[in-house]
Design a protein around this motif. Structure first.
Motif, PDB file in Angstrom:
ATOM      1  N   UNK B 190      20.392  11.094  -3.376  1.00 33.07           N
ATOM      2  CA  UNK B 190      21.327  12.028  -3.983  1.00 33.07           C
ATOM      3  C   UNK B 190      21.895  12.839  -2.826  1.00 33.07           C
ATOM      4  N   UNK B 191      23.148  12.561  -2.490  1.00 30.77           N
ATOM      5  CA  UNK B 191      23.716  13.190  -1.304  1.00 30.77           C
ATOM      6  C   UNK B 191      24.409  14.482  -1.692  1.00 30.77           C
ATOM      7  N   UNK B 192      23.796  15.596  -1.335  1.00 30.83           N
ATOM      8  CA  UNK B 192      24.412  16.892  -1.582  1.00 30.83           C
ATOM      9  C   UNK B 192      24.591  17.620  -0.257  1.00 30.83           C
ATOM     10  N   UNK B 193      24.656  16.834   0.840  1.00 32.59           N
ATOM     11  CA  UNK B 193      24.706  17.480   2.153  1.00 32.59           C
ATOM     12  C   UNK B 193      26.040  18.195   2.365  1.00 32.59           C
ATOM     13  N   UNK B 194      27.049  17.846   1.542  1.00 32.93           N
ATOM     14  CA  UNK B 194      28.326  18.550   1.691  1.00 32.93           C
ATOM     15  C   UNK B 194      28.312  19.916   1.013  1.00 32.93           C
ATOM     16  N   UNK B 195      27.245  20.184   0.217  1.00 27.14           N
ATOM     17  CA  UNK B 195      27.139  21.512  -0.395  1.00 27.14           C
ATOM     18  C   UNK B 195      26.414  22.433   0.567  1.00 27.14           C
ATOM     19  N   UNK B 196      26.885  23.660   0.720  1.00 26.75           N
ATOM     20  CA  UNK B 196      26.187  24.577   1.624  1.00 26.75           C
ATOM     21  C   UNK B 196      24.762  24.812   1.135  1.00 26.75           C
ATOM     22  N   UNK B 197      23.828  24.780   2.087  1.00 26.90           N
ATOM     23  CA  UNK B 197      22.434  25.049   1.746  1.00 26.90           C
ATOM     24  C   UNK B 197      21.726  23.906   1.060  1.00 26.90           C
ATOM     25  N   UNK B 198      22.394  22.787   0.913  1.00 26.93           N
ATOM     26  CA  UNK B 198      21.711  21.653   0.308  1.00 26.93           C
ATOM     27  C   UNK B 198      21.629  20.508   1.303  1.00 26.93           C
ATOM     28  N   UNK B 199      21.157  19.387   0.886  1.00 23.65           N
ATOM     29  CA  UNK B 199      20.860  18.313   1.818  1.00 23.65           C
ATOM     30  C   UNK B 199      20.906  16.977   1.110  1.00 23.65           C
ATOM     31  N   UNK B 200      20.474  15.943   1.834  1.00 21.18           N
ATOM     32  CA  UNK B 200      20.298  14.632   1.217  1.00 21.18           C
ATOM     33  C   UNK B 200      18.921  14.592   0.579  1.00 21.18           C
ATOM     34  N   UNK B 201      18.880  14.223  -0.683  1.00 20.51           N
ATOM     35  CA  UNK B 201      17.596  14.146  -1.379  1.00 20.51           C
ATOM     36  C   UNK B 201      17.270  12.685  -1.650  1.00 20.51           C
ATOM     37  N   UNK B 202      16.013  12.332  -1.458  1.00 21.80           N
ATOM     38  CA  UNK B 202      15.567  11.020  -1.915  1.00 21.80           C
ATOM     39  C   UNK B 202      15.244  11.132  -3.392  1.00 21.80           C
ATOM     40  N   UNK B 459      11.861  26.318 -12.607  1.00 22.32           N
ATOM     41  CA  UNK B 459      12.873  26.400 -11.552  1.00 22.32           C
ATOM     42  C   UNK B 459      13.189  25.015 -11.003  1.00 22.32           C
ATOM     43  N   UNK B 460      12.148  24.232 -10.752  1.00 17.50           N
ATOM     44  CA  UNK B 460      12.330  22.848 -10.300  1.00 17.50           C
ATOM     45  C   UNK B 460      13.245  22.116 -11.259  1.00 17.50           C
ATOM     46  N   UNK B 461      12.906  22.234 -12.533  1.00 18.01           N
ATOM     47  CA  UNK B 461      13.634  21.521 -13.581  1.00 18.01           C
ATOM     48  C   UNK B 461      15.110  21.927 -13.562  1.00 18.01           C
ATOM     49  N   UNK B 462      15.343  23.235 -13.490  1.00 20.37           N
ATOM     50  CA  UNK B 462      16.728  23.710 -13.501  1.00 20.37           C
ATOM     51  C   UNK B 462      17.489  23.208 -12.280  1.00 20.37           C
ATOM     52  N   UNK B 463      16.816  23.209 -11.110  1.00 22.19           N
ATOM     53  CA  UNK B 463      17.500  22.754  -9.886  1.00 22.19           C
ATOM     54  C   UNK B 463      17.824  21.275  -9.951  1.00 22.19           C
ATOM     55  N   UNK B 464      16.898  20.486 -10.484  1.00 24.76           N
ATOM     56  CA  UNK B 464      17.145  19.047 -10.592  1.00 24.76           C
ATOM     57  C   UNK B 464      18.331  18.794 -11.511  1.00 24.76           C
ATOM     58  N   UNK B 465      18.340  19.476 -12.656  1.00 20.73           N
ATOM     59  CA  UNK B 465      19.448  19.284 -13.600  1.00 20.73           C
ATOM     60  C   UNK B 465      20.766  19.643 -12.930  1.00 20.73           C
ATOM     61  N   UNK B 466      20.724  20.731 -12.159  1.00 25.18           N
ATOM     62  CA  UNK B 466      21.945  21.202 -11.541  1.00 25.18           C
ATOM     63  C   UNK B 466      22.378  20.259 -10.418  1.00 25.18           C
ATOM     64  N   UNK B 467      21.428  19.771  -9.609  1.00 25.48           N
ATOM     65  CA  UNK B 467      21.765  18.851  -8.520  1.00 25.48           C
ATOM     66  C   UNK B 467      22.307  17.534  -9.056  1.00 25.48           C
ATOM     67  N   UNK B 468      21.776  17.110 -10.194  1.00 28.50           N
ATOM     68  CA  UNK B 468      22.186  15.813 -10.729  1.00 28.50           C
ATOM     69  C   UNK B 468      23.361  15.933 -11.698  1.00 28.50           C
ATOM     70  N   UNK B 469      23.844  17.158 -11.940  1.00 28.72           N
ATOM     71  CA  UNK B 469      24.881  17.383 -12.950  1.00 28.72           C
ATOM     72  C   UNK B 469      24.469  16.775 -14.277  1.00 28.72           C
ATOM     73  N   UNK B 470      23.225  16.901 -14.610  1.00 30.36           N
ATOM     74  CA  UNK B 470      22.763  16.231 -15.824  1.00 30.36           C
ATOM     75  C   UNK B 470      22.851  17.155 -17.020  1.00 30.36           C
ATOM     76  N   UNK B 471      23.147  16.601 -18.165  1.00 29.98           N
ATOM     77  CA  UNK B 471      23.038  17.391 -19.370  1.00 29.98           C
ATOM     78  C   UNK B 471      21.609  17.260 -19.869  1.00 29.98           C
TER      79      UNK B 471
END
Lengths: 184, 793
Positions: B190-202, B459-471
């Motif tokens: 999951x490539x979020x390295x273009x977002x400030x403060x985020x990175x590439x996630x496996x 918090x983990x759950x919320x961040x994952x949902x937000x990183x994945x744009x998941x509903x």
């Protein structure tokens, strides 16, 4: 006698070095010596279930580690830019789904990024620094269903890319009139 | 007279033996049921009522929640991402090999088998995007030739001039929602390295073999992840999936059972040991508790088939009430010695049991399956303990203890109030408290009460949902129609309305089956348009590409064998299976139903718009309903709270009537401790701003039950120090048993405990002030004891 034995030992030590005189690392260094290249290409795609082939021509610019710009001239005009992050065409649209992976592979091949390629392909280098050839065969079965083998040929630069699929299609890209760009 | 007593004794003895037989039978039955371990649940949603009014909504919730239940997702971020991901992937693969997990996907190619070109082939000529439809309408498709040529000659394309020279399928596929998960470095990424403060996630996606509540699997998964984090302390690991919440809940329940549970048991033992100074009393105390637990466990398991872990935690402390009976009996015996008569205590004991059991029967009438189980467990436990106390305890030897007698008298003197409460003063006090409650008491029915998950996990759950744009599948439209075609048409209409609203600035996104499967009529129209495209524009394309004209003929021949894409076809494809959750299938009344899931902005405005949109879409033959799961569960909880409030009120009225019938003018003395304590708890909540919820209301039921026991013994045995000692001991031990729950991290238990803590302390404090000046039925102090005794024997 001791001297003689020492000489043979020395020879034996040298032997493997000369046999592996030109390895993938050397090749990578050699390719990296010309970081940016511009030139012309001719792309020929043979489709197994058609008698004819799709041929296109144009120019390209290759900036190592940054991007490849593919400027189609015939039969249609189109500018395609490949970067490690994205593949964009003239209208700025993103590639069709699944295209990014192909684009990434294309970029790795042009870069001679063996480390990245080795995770998915078995690499075999033959020839010498003036006429080398790298053959790539996919490791995983899933990839073997799409790519049978890839062959890269060249000297100081990559001159030829030849990719076959298991169903008999073939993509051959010839790069010529290559000249180093010294803007970097 | 003598033979009569002999027969009675014989009957009593028989009953004792009979009870032993019953318990032996229970032990055997329990052993048989437990032969494969305790079938325990840890699922908190079991506490929720089965929603009988809306089975379709329930089904939709189930379908939408399935991915969350059967799968888990890990995001791993680290500087040395490839190596750490490989380490984690391999250790999770070990769990798959051991049979704990069904599968784990983390390598690039784990998801690569889904090439739509292979299985979408035959349908593509009937699928057109709206833009293509408009273009072909406008110019017959001549402007589509140039883009098609570019595609054919792109180095990265995979052209197929016969099957799809124009790239119909690519255009159509690009409209479908794309997974943000891609491939990089040979890993699912999951490539979020273009977002400030985020990175590439496996990305690591696990699939469970069975239930997320399976304890051995939870333990294995937890251990693996803990080990990984110890070995890679710098790696950032985000977890998402029901299995993690379930595991955290189970760990917390176990932890609390071993800390809170152990502390209250220890406290009870210390107090009993201090008062009675005899290990024999302690042992005799355990007998009714064990018998009650055995009886309750067997019958509850027999009736419900499974046991909820919360039932055990809650039910085990409930048996603490059972101690009441033991204490009253043992206090009397320890002080009276040979003068002890069971008959004297029996009416109070029986009344106490009945009043407590009434409280639980009220709880059992609530529509929450989990609470019913707890109520059944508690009621059976009480009955079992009561029978043991009455039938067995008097037959065990117990010597009178001078220390206990001294303690009882001393404590009795110490607790003599200077003045006594008058009924009018009590009434005035009650009115004041009621007014305060009416003015200040608030209520809270939010879903958080049911959520025991630690904040870090949320918090983990919320961040994952937000990183994945998941509903999260918690907001959706429920659409019903008479058949599949009508449903697709209705969905399409809804999508149109949603698109329009989004165009007008509504910040949401949605997923709908209509975007994937056009109606039969539209597919027919699409094919007709493709035929138009395959006229002159195709010839031009083939000619400019430098291909022989027969390619065009071959391409046209393909159109003749294009089947209709049915919903069933689509759901069987790999892409369609991702949308399976949106399809609900046949409804009870012969129609079909599907959901359209909404994600994005969540606020009152959006809610209103969507609700209005659903209403405007409902016309004859089809219904569209907007469902917001979170507020829905909240309103269910609220309904339940009002429901229990009604039951509590009804129980109070019934108790009052029963007590007035027995105690006449003294009845108010019996009801002040339970009712007064209830009012004090409510006022305390009102003043401190603790909102009323379903769980502290259930706590009030317990306060009522225990308070009533105390009230009854206080009036029946007003002049007996042993009764006051027993009331003191029983409120103290119950405080230890329930009040300790106030320290639980599970919100439900915390509120229950808090209520008991305040309520039971109030009961104890109220009792002396309403103690009558003499016994209701003076037996011990009166000189003609034997005649009195025969009166109610």
């Amino acid at each position: 006698m001791p001297l003689h034995r020492g000489f043979i030992t020395l020879l034996l030590l040298l032997l493997p070095i000369s046999a592996q005189a030109f390895d993938l690392e050397d090749l990578q260094r050699q390719l990296a010596a010309t970081p940016s290249v511009a030139g012309r290409f001719e792309q020929q795609r043979e489709l197994a279930d058609l008698d004819s082939s799709l041929t296109s021509q144009g120019t390209f610019i290759f900036e190592r580690g940054k991007r490849v710009v593919w400027q189609l001239e015939t039969p249609v005009e189109e500018r395609i830019e490949l970067t490690p992050e994205a593949i964009t065409d003239g209208s700025g649209k993103a590639a069709p789904p699944g295209g990014e992976q192909v684009a990434q592979l294309f970029l790795q091949l042009l870069e001679g990024d063996w480390q990245a390629l080795e995770s998915r392909f078995t690499l075999k280098l033959s020839g010498d620094r003036d006429a080398w050839q790298v053959a790539l065969t996919p490791k995983e079965a899933a990839l073997r269903e799409r790519i049978a083998d890839i062959t890269l040929r060249g000297d100081r630069t990559i001159d030829n890319l030849d990719m076959r699929t298991p169903d008999g299609d073939r993509l051959e890209v010839r790069l010529f009139d290559q000249r180093p760009l010294n803007d970097s | 007279m003598k033979s009569d007593r002999f027969v009675k004794t014989l009957g009593y003895r028989r009953l004792g033996w009979l009870w032993l037989v019953v318990l032996a039978f229970c032990a055997v039955w329990l052993g048989w049921m437990l032969r494969q371990g305790l079938p325990a649940d840890t699922d908190l949603t079991a506490l929720l009522p089965a929603d009988r009014q809306a089975p379709l909504v329930e089904k939709a919730d189930r379908e939408l929640g399935r991915g969350f239940e059967n799968r888990f997702l890990l995001l791993l971020g680290d500087d040395d991402r490839v190596a750490t991901t490989q380490a984690l992937g391999r250790s999770l693969q070990q769990l798959v090999d051991d049979g704990q997990l069904a599968g784990i996907d983390w390598r690039e190619l784990d998801l690569a088998d889904a090439d739509p070109h292979e299985w979408m082939g035959p349908w593509r000529y009937r699928l057109l995007t709206p833009q293509w439809q408009q273009t072909i309408d406008a110019n017959g498709g001549s402007t589509l030739v140039d883009p098609a040529l570019r595609q054919l000659f792109s180095p990265t394309a995979r052209p197929d001039p016969v099957a799809d020279p124009f790239g119909l399928l690519d255009a159509w596929l690009s409209r479908l929602p794309q997974s943000p998960i891609g491939a990089a470095d040979g890993l699912l990424t999951l490539d979020r390295s273009y977002q400030p403060g985020s990175q590439k996630w496996s990305v690591l996606i696990g699939e469970l073999e069975g239930s997320p509540y399976d304890l051995p699997m939870q333990t294995a998964l937890h251990t693996t992840l803990e080990q990984f984090q110890q070995q890679h302390p710098d790696a950032e690991l985000l977890r998402s999936g029901l299995v993690f919440h379930a595991a955290a809940g189970a760990r917390q329940a176990k932890h609390e059972m071993s800390t809170i549970g152990a502390a209250s048991l220890l406290g009870v033992l210390l107090i009993i040991g201090f008062v009675f100074r005899s290990p024999r009393v302690l042992l005799q105390l355990m007998v009714p508790l064990l018998a009650g637990s055995l009886f309750a466990l067997t019958l509850t398991l027999g009736i419900f088939g499974r046991l909820h872990l919360l039932t055990l935690a809650f039910g085990a402390s409930l048996i603490g009430i059972a101690i009441d009976y033991v204490l009253h009996l043992q206090c009397d015996r320890a002080i009276e010695g040979r003068g002890f008569r069971l008959r004297r205590l029996l009416p109070s004991l029986t009344l106490g049991l009945i009043s407590s059991v009434i409280a639980y029967v009220a709880q059992a009438l609530t529509p929450m399956p989990g609470l019913r189980q707890m109520a059944a467990f508690a009621a059976f436990g009480l009955i079992g303990a009561w029978l043991t106390v009455v039938l067995w305890l008097p037959r065990f030897t117990l010597h009178a203890s001078p220390f206990t007698a001294r303690l009882a008298t001393g404590w009795w003197r110490l607790c003599q109030p200077r003045w006594r409460l008058s009924p009018w003063l009590a009434l005035a006090g009650a009115v004041v408290l009621i007014v305060v409650c009416a003015l200040r008491l608030t209520s809270d029915d939010s879903l958080e009460l049911l959520n025991p998950s630690p904040a870090a996990l949320m918090q983990d759950e919320a961040r994952v949902q937000q990183l994945l744009d998941r509903d999260t599948g918690s907001r959706y439209f429920l659409v019903q129609a008479e058949d599949t075609q009508a449903l697709l048409a209705r969905l399409d209409e809804l999508d149109g309305a949603l698109d329009k609203a989004i165009g007008e600035g509504l910040e949401i996104d949605y997923q709908s089956l209509a975007g994937s499967v056009p109606t039969a009529a539209e597919q027919q129209a699409n094919l007709a348009q493709v035929r138009k495209l395959y006229g002159a524009p195709l010839d031009e394309l083939i000619q400019r590409a430098g291909m022989p004209a027969e390619v065009a003929e071959k391409a046209r021949a393909q159109l003749e064998k294009s089947p209709m894409l049915t919903l069933a076809n689509w759901l069987e494809t790999p892409l369609g299976s991702l949308q399976q959750r949106l399809w609900l299938g046949e409804t009870g009344d012969g129609g079909v139903a599907a959901t359209v899931v909404v994600s994005g902005a969540r606020n009152a405005d959006v809610d209103r718009t969507l609700r209005a949109l659903a209403e405007s879409q409902t016309h004859q033959g089809a219904t569209v309903e907007y469902v917001d799961r979170v507020s829905r569960i909240g309103s269910l909880l609220g309904e339940l709270r009002r429901h229990t409030a009604m039951w509590v009120a009804l129980a109070m009225v019934l108790m009052t009537l029963a007590l007035v019938a027995r105690y006449r003018r003294r009845a108010w003395r019996v009801i002040v401790p339970p009712f007064g304590a209830t009012l004090i708890v409510l006022t305390a909540f009102a003043v401190t701003g603790v909102p009323l919820n379903i769980f502290n209301q259930l706590g009030l039921l317990l306060v009522l039950g225990i308070g009533l026991d105390a009230g009854i013994f206080n009036v029946e045995h007003a002049r007996r120090p042993s009764a006051w000692l027993a009331i003191t001991l029983s409120t103290l031990t119950s405080l230890l048993a329930f009040g300790m729950l106030a320290f639980s991290a599970t919100p439900a238990l915390h509120y229950l405990g808090l209520t008991c803590l305040i309520g039971l302390a109030s009961v104890w404090a109220l009792v002396p002030w309403v103690r009558p000046a003499d016994d209701a039925y003076p037996t011990h102090d009166s000189p003609n004891q034997s005649s009195r005794e025969s009166e109610h024997g």
